[in-house]
Each structure stands twice: as structure tokens, then as C-alpha cells.
Design an enzyme around this catalytic site. Structure first.
Site, mmCIF file in Angstrom:
data_model
loop_
_atom_site.group_PDB
_atom_site.id
_atom_site.type_symbol
_atom_site.label_atom_id
_atom_site.label_comp_id
_atom_site.label_asym_id
_atom_site.label_seq_id
_atom_site.Cartn_x
_atom_site.Cartn_y
_atom_site.Cartn_z
ATOM 1 N N HIS A 277 -11.337 -3.341 19.270
ATOM 2 C CA HIS A 277 -12.042 -3.542 20.539
ATOM 3 C C HIS A 277 -11.417 -4.666 21.357
ATOM 4 O O HIS A 277 -11.030 -5.714 20.829
ATOM 5 C CB HIS A 277 -13.542 -3.762 20.324
ATOM 6 N N ASP A 289 -11.392 -12.312 16.994
ATOM 7 C CA ASP A 289 -12.297 -11.184 17.217
ATOM 8 C C ASP A 289 -12.313 -10.823 18.699
ATOM 9 O O ASP A 289 -13.078 -11.379 19.457
ATOM 10 C CB ASP A 289 -13.707 -11.564 16.739
ATOM 11 N N GLU A 323 -17.538 -3.388 22.386
ATOM 12 C CA GLU A 323 -18.060 -3.189 21.029
ATOM 13 C C GLU A 323 -19.144 -4.206 20.714
ATOM 14 O O GLU A 323 -20.141 -3.887 20.059
ATOM 15 C CB GLU A 323 -16.909 -3.304 20.023
ATOM 16 N N GLU A 324 -18.961 -5.429 21.198
ATOM 17 C CA GLU A 324 -19.815 -6.538 20.773
ATOM 18 C C GLU A 324 -21.290 -6.340 21.118
ATOM 19 O O GLU A 324 -22.167 -6.777 20.377
ATOM 20 C CB GLU A 324 -19.327 -7.851 21.398
ATOM 21 N N ASP A 351 -10.573 -4.592 12.980
ATOM 22 C CA ASP A 351 -11.588 -5.449 13.608
ATOM 23 C C ASP A 351 -12.117 -6.453 12.586
ATOM 24 O O ASP A 351 -13.320 -6.558 12.361
ATOM 25 C CB ASP A 351 -12.735 -4.601 14.171
ATOM 26 N N HIS A 422 -17.377 -15.234 16.643
ATOM 27 C CA HIS A 422 -18.342 -15.402 17.738
ATOM 28 C C HIS A 422 -18.592 -16.856 18.118
ATOM 29 O O HIS A 422 -19.695 -17.218 18.517
ATOM 30 C CB HIS A 422 -19.682 -14.727 17.387
#
Length: 467
Positions: A277, A289, A323-324, A351, A422
Site C-alpha cells: 500500500h 509502513d 489500506e490504513e 506490508d 504508525h
């Protein structure tokens, strides 16, 4: 969903394809070894993170990221590059702050959870009620938390395969639902991450399950969660103030999946799909990420594209949108290609950061396992383990998987992944160029071999309800 008769027809035709040839395996080994000597992967993620930065879904940088991906695919030599529109609601973070008011005032470092509402004008304040985990919060009696703030203290456990994430993330995803049912005015959680004594909170998406009563939700950095625990251990009521300016904008935003292809020379309509992603959260620049996954799969496709002879089947690399915050790109891809599942030979998704792949697993029909063994023979010299046939794949390919698309699981070492996941610490310095090259070697070799073997891997039967 595939009918049994259609599945049997496709299955019988798949059996006509032979195993991989010595020439196929030799080219795969050359791809592997070329990648180990150095690839474009680190330069690709460096370009993404420095020229675009974060790619928060619906932000200005989202559009910049799409334009970057189109240009990068072309720069890497992909003959066909196109976009697939993806629409979704837009969540904005806004300002965020928190602090202990009593018994001893002190600030708390937080991050609003993706999808959270903001606090009412002014703020939310209330006494903290501690819960060891999400399951304990779920059992709280209705009305028992009225006027109070729920706090979920569960610590995520570190694991190579990331298996600690599932049990911990329940608090992030459903904590607001459980707390609101008990009457809480807000919910705080210990960040879902493995870093200790850190002042970098972990964001991530949450949901409300269509509840009429919605409460603000935020994550505490690990060091601040420890500080809150210490305050609670003192025995006096602990009162916390929380301010969030987060909101969902009106209307929808349209982004895109960005797709680059190396067309197949014999069966161009049969596809091996790899990707990751493109979007990220806004706190860091999204190198781990998932800039790493985009760079690995782009570079693997580019390496195959430079061969003197194209693969038999098309290699499709997808940089998925958003995606998140709900796997919107993956779901749109599956919606667009739902009638083409049988032409999707095999899928693999990157991922999980930049850690080295240590295991090959799969989700294919039993008769294809000897071909998976052949693929594994090229990876075994790298010290990679042979996994089982229960691979789940990544989030963006999960809908296609559920429709019957065969899956390869190229499992990465995630021991450090959730230290940065994140957070503002998700930056380029967390990646190692040689580790990325190692992963490119695996993706290039496996994608090439899958394209040469063709539709021997599935479709995998879809279980009916109750089976």
C-alpha cells in the site's frame, strides 16, 4: 464466488500445465543473485519519503504520492502504467493534547486514533478507570463508566511473526465501542506497539460499529502510559483532560491504486500480482509502513522487466490506495477484477516493513505444492524456511484471496516492526538497503517462477457457509 462446476473446470485445465523447467529455475537464480548484489529499492523509498513525505489518505500528499508512483513506475521501465480510481471518506487529525489534572498535573503524549471524533467544545475530562485489556473493558456494566474515561493498559508482546499484534489491536479497534456501551466519555489505550519508554504514540484506525453514541479515542505513548500507571498506583483518583480536534470531512475523496505491468509474452491476460500500500499515516513519513513494501515490489518487477525475454504471464505491481483506514484500495481492486479471479495466477503482498523474509508459506491447491517446492528450492540457499499451506497474505489481497486467488506468504522478520509502526519514528533511517535487496531477490525470483508456471496454483476453493 466460484461454483463447484467452474472450479472443477479450472482445476482440470490447471493440471495440464507442467512443472517449472531447469531454464526457468536458472533465470530465477540469476534474478535472485542480481538483486543480492544491489537494487533500486532503497533509492525508491528514499525518493518517496523525501519528495512526498507521509501519504495520509485524502491529504494533499495523497495526490502527490499517486503522481510520484506513476512517474516512478515509468522511470523504472514498466511498459504499462495506469491508475484505478478509489473513493473513500476523509478523516482529519486536527490538534490533540492530554494531561493529568489530579492528583499531580503532568502532560501526556497522545495520538488520536484514525476515525475518532473530536472532543466537544472545550475538552473532555474525567476520572480514569483502568482495564487490563479489551476483554475486561467489554465486560464493564452499562452505565458504570458514566462521566469517566476508560483506560486500557494491555502491552503488546514482541514476536518475529508479529503475532502479538492481533491480541493487542482489539483495544484500538473496538475500545471506543466497549467503553461507550459502559457510558464512558472517552477512551485511552496504551499504544499498540513494542517500543518501551518511548514518547512516540502509535496511531491506527478504530471503528464505531454504527453506534449512535460515539466517544473520542486516543493512544498514549508507552512512557506516558507508564506514567499514568504510576499515578493510578498511588491510590488516589486520577483525573485526565483530553482535547481532540479530529473529524471526518463531508463528502468523499478520490485517490487511486497505481499499477505498473510487465506484460506476459504468451498469456498476457494471466496475472501474477505483487504489491503493497502506498498510503501511510501522517505522524511519520511512512518508510517502514509501507514505503518499503512499495519499493520492494516495484524493484522486483523492474528487475524482471530488464530480462532479455519477458515472462510468459504478466507481472502486475500494485501500489494500493488507503489500506490504513479501511483497505479501500484492495477492496476496489477486487471489485474491479471479481470476474477475473481465475486469471490471477498467484498473489503476494509486502506490508511488514524492511525486515528480511525468513519463511515461504502458501495457499494453493494440493496438486500445486510440488511447484511451490520448486520455488522454494531457489530460496532455500538464502536460509529461508519452508512454511505451511495456510498463508493468509496481506490486507490488500485479502478480498481476492477470499474469492479464491492463490497466495504466497513471504513472511518477513517483524521483530522491530512494531517499534515504529504508525508513529513519528517511522522514518528512512529505520531501513537497511541490503535487507531491502534481500527481499527484492525473493520477490523477483518467486514472481518470475509463478509467471512461468502459470495457473497450476488454483483457484483455491471457497468454503461455503457452514463448511
Amino acid at each position: 464466488m466460484l461454483t463447484r462446476s467452474l472450479f472443477l473446470l479450472l482445476f482440470s485445465s490447471a493440471l495440464t500445465a507442467g512443472p517449472l523447467t531447469d531454464a526457468d529455475l536458472s533465470i530465477a537464480k540469476n534474478l535472485r543473485d542480481d538483486a543480492l548484489r544491489g537494487t533500486s529499492a532503497f533509492a525508491v523509498v528514499e525518493s518517496l519519503t523525501t519528495e512526498v513525505g507521509h501519504r495520509m489518505a485524502g491529504s494533499e500528499n495523497d495526490a502527490k504520492g499517486v503522481a510520484w508512483a506513476v512517474a516512478k513506475f515509468r522511470e523504472l521501465g514498466f511498459p504499462r502504467v495506469y491508475v484505478q480510481p478509489v473513493s473513500f471518506p476523509v478523516w482529519e487529525r486536527g490538534f490533540e493534547s492530554a494531561g493529568i489534572l489530579a492528583p499531580t498535573p503532568q502532560p501526556l503524549t497522545i495520538a488520536a486514533l484514525g476515525g475518532s471524533i473530536g472532543t466537544p467544545p472545550g475538552c473532555v475530562s474525567g476520572q480514569i478507570v483502568r482495564f487490563a485489556n479489551a476483554a475486561e473493558l467489554q465486560q464493564a456494566a452499562a452505565g458504570s463508566l458514566r462521566g469517566k474515561i476508560a483506560y486500557v493498559a494491555n502491552r503488546m508482546q514482541r514476536a518475529r511473526d508479529g503475532s502479538g499484534y492481533g491480541p493487542a489491536v482489539i483495544a484500538r479497534v473496538q475500545g471506543a465501542v466497549f467503553a461507550a456501551r459502559a457510558g464512558a466519555s472517552a477512551v485511552l489505550i496504551r499504544s499498540v506497539g513494542t517500543d518501551e519508554n518511548s514518547r512516540t504514540p502509535h496511531t491506527g484506525t478504530m471503528r464505531y460499529d454504527n453506534m449512535l453514541t460515539r466517544i473520542p479515542a486516543a493512544a498514549l505513548a508507552s512512557a506516558d502510559a507508564d506514567g499514568l500507571e504510576s499515578a493510578l498506583a498511588g491510590g488516589q483518583p486520577v483525573v485526565v483532560k483530553l482535547e481532540l480536534g479530529s473529524r471526518v470531512r463531508k463528502g468523499e475523496y478520490t485517490s487511486a491504486n497505481v499499477i505498473g505491468e510487465i506484460p506476459g509474452r504468451e498469456f498476457p491476460d494471466e496475472v501474477v500480482i505483487i504489491g503493497g500500500h502506498l498510503d501511510s499515516w501522517d505522524l511519520g513519513v511512512g518508510a517502514v509502513d509501507n514505503g518499503a513494501g512499495v519499493a520492494i515490489t516495484m524493484s522486483a518487477g523492474a528487475l524482471i522487466g530488464r530480462l532479455s525475454s519477458a515472462p510468459k504471464r504478466t507481472i502486475r505491481v500494485v501500489a494500493f490506495a488507503n489500506e490504513e483506514q479501511g483497505v479501500y484500495g484492495g477492496k476496489q481492486y477486487a471489485k474491479t477484477h471479481a470476474d477475473q479471479v481465475a486469471s490471477h495466477v498467484l498473489g503476494a503482498e509486502s506490508d511488514f516493513g524492511g525486515g528480511r523474509i525468513y519463511r515461504l508459506s502458501s495457499r494453493v491447491i494440493d496438486s500445486a505444492l510440488p511447484v511451490i517446492d520448486q520455488i522454494y528450492s531457489v530460496l532455500e540457499p538464502l536460509g529461508i524456511e519452508r512454511g505451511d499451506n495456510l498463508a493468509s497474505g496481506g490486507a490488500d489481497l485479502s478480498t481476492m484471496r477470499d474469492l479464491g486467488m492463490p497466495i504466497l506468504g513471504l513472511n518477513q522478520d517483524g521483530s522491530q516492526y512494531f517499534d515504529y509502526h504508525h508513529t513519528a519514528a517511522d522514518s528512512l533511517d529505520k531501513l537497511n538497503a541490503k535487507d531491502l535487496d534481500f527481499n527484492v531477490a525473493v520477490y523477483a525470483a518467486t514472481a518470475w517462477l509463478a509467471a512461468q508456471a502459470g495457473p497450476v496454483f488454483g483457484p483455491v476453493p471457497v468454503k461455503a457457509a457452514g463448511e
